[in-house]
Write a protein that holds these residues in place. Structure first.
Motif, PDB file in Angstrom:
ATOM      1  N   PRO A   9       0.821  -1.212   0.000  1.00  0.00           N
ATOM      2  CA  PRO A   9       0.000   0.000   0.000  1.00  0.00           C
ATOM      3  C   PRO A   9       0.856   1.263   0.000  1.00  0.00           C
ATOM      4  O   PRO A   9       1.920   1.309   0.609  1.00  0.00           O
ATOM      5  N   GLU A  10       0.380   2.250  -0.701  1.00  0.00           N
ATOM      6  CA  GLU A  10       1.000   3.564  -0.758  1.00  0.00           C
ATOM      7  C   GLU A  10       2.351   3.608  -1.478  1.00  0.00           C
ATOM      8  O   GLU A  10       2.992   4.650  -1.518  1.00  0.00           O
ATOM      9  N   ALA A  11       2.785   2.482  -2.064  1.00  0.00           N
ATOM     10  CA  ALA A  11       4.016   2.497  -2.869  1.00  0.00           C
ATOM     11  C   ALA A  11       3.698   3.153  -4.207  1.00  0.00           C
ATOM     12  O   ALA A  11       2.598   2.992  -4.748  1.00  0.00           O
ATOM     13  N   ASP A  12       4.649   3.897  -4.747  1.00  0.00           N
ATOM     14  CA  ASP A  12       4.444   4.598  -6.016  1.00  0.00           C
ATOM     15  C   ASP A  12       4.370   3.665  -7.215  1.00  0.00           C
ATOM     16  O   ASP A  12       3.774   4.003  -8.233  1.00  0.00           O
ATOM     17  N   SER A  13       5.003   2.488  -7.099  1.00  0.00           N
ATOM     18  CA  SER A  13       5.013   1.530  -8.194  1.00  0.00           C
ATOM     19  C   SER A  13       5.266   0.141  -7.610  1.00  0.00           C
ATOM     20  O   SER A  13       5.710   0.024  -6.461  1.00  0.00           O
ATOM     21  N   PRO A  14       5.008  -0.907  -8.394  1.00  0.00           N
ATOM     22  CA  PRO A  14       5.306  -2.253  -7.904  1.00  0.00           C
ATOM     23  C   PRO A  14       6.786  -2.436  -7.529  1.00  0.00           C
ATOM     24  O   PRO A  14       7.097  -3.080  -6.531  1.00  0.00           O
ATOM     25  N   SER A  15       7.677  -1.837  -8.296  1.00  0.00           N
ATOM     26  CA  SER A  15       9.107  -1.985  -7.965  1.00  0.00           C
ATOM     27  C   SER A  15       9.453  -1.252  -6.669  1.00  0.00           C
ATOM     28  O   SER A  15      10.234  -1.748  -5.861  1.00  0.00           O
ATOM     29  N   ASP A  16       8.847  -0.075  -6.442  1.00  0.00           N
ATOM     30  CA  ASP A  16       9.059   0.628  -5.174  1.00  0.00           C
ATOM     31  C   ASP A  16       8.501  -0.194  -4.013  1.00  0.00           C
ATOM     32  O   ASP A  16       9.102  -0.264  -2.942  1.00  0.00           O
ATOM     33  N   GLY A  17       7.347  -0.826  -4.234  1.00  0.00           N
ATOM     34  CA  GLY A  17       6.755  -1.673  -3.209  1.00  0.00           C
ATOM     35  C   GLY A  17       7.656  -2.838  -2.851  1.00  0.00           C
ATOM     36  O   GLY A  17       7.823  -3.173  -1.675  1.00  0.00           O
ATOM     37  N   ALA A  18       8.257  -3.452  -3.873  1.00  0.00           N
ATOM     38  CA  ALA A  18       9.163  -4.573  -3.636  1.00  0.00           C
ATOM     39  C   ALA A  18      10.385  -4.133  -2.838  1.00  0.00           C
ATOM     40  O   ALA A  18      10.857  -4.848  -1.948  1.00  0.00           O
TER      41      ALA A  18
END
Length: 112
Positions: A9-18
């Motif tokens: 949640p709240e990550a700017d992109s899937p890669s940022d979330g990872a």
């Protein structure tokens, strides 16, 4: 419930979330926890005789904070990271599943 792809949640992109997920995982490991490879989406558990639910992207029933990630630990417990418990790397996560009065009833995973 249908399977859901992994997200933070709240990550700017899937890669940022990872990247964020990996940072918290490494934080838990640096504090002595053995984290499994399971990527948990949701758990239902009983803690101190109270039914609780934690699902990534929703408010945890235990404290009302947004669940950012749930980690399975090799001890059979789970670390529930909310916006102010574990995710900020200053306060302890919500732990469940390893004490006598804790029981994890249901575990759901993100789709691979």
């Amino acid at each position: 419930m249908s399977a859901t792809k992994f997200f933070v949640p709240e990550a700017d992109s899937p890669s940022d979330g990872a990247i964020l997920y990996r940072e918290i995982l490494e934080y838990l490991v640096s504090n002595g926890f053995c984290v499994t490879q399971d990527i948990i989406r949701r758990i239902e558990y009983t803690q101190k005789a109270q039914h609780q639910t934690a699902e990534v992207g929703y408010a945890a029933s235990a404290n009302g904070e947004l669940v950012m990630a749930i980690f399975a630990l090799s001890s059979g417990s789970y670390a529930i990271c909310t916006t102010h418990r574990g995710w900020d790397m200053t306060r302890t996560t919500i732990f469940t599943g390893s004490d006598g009065d804790d029981l994890v009833n249901t575990v759901q995973y993100f789709e691979p």
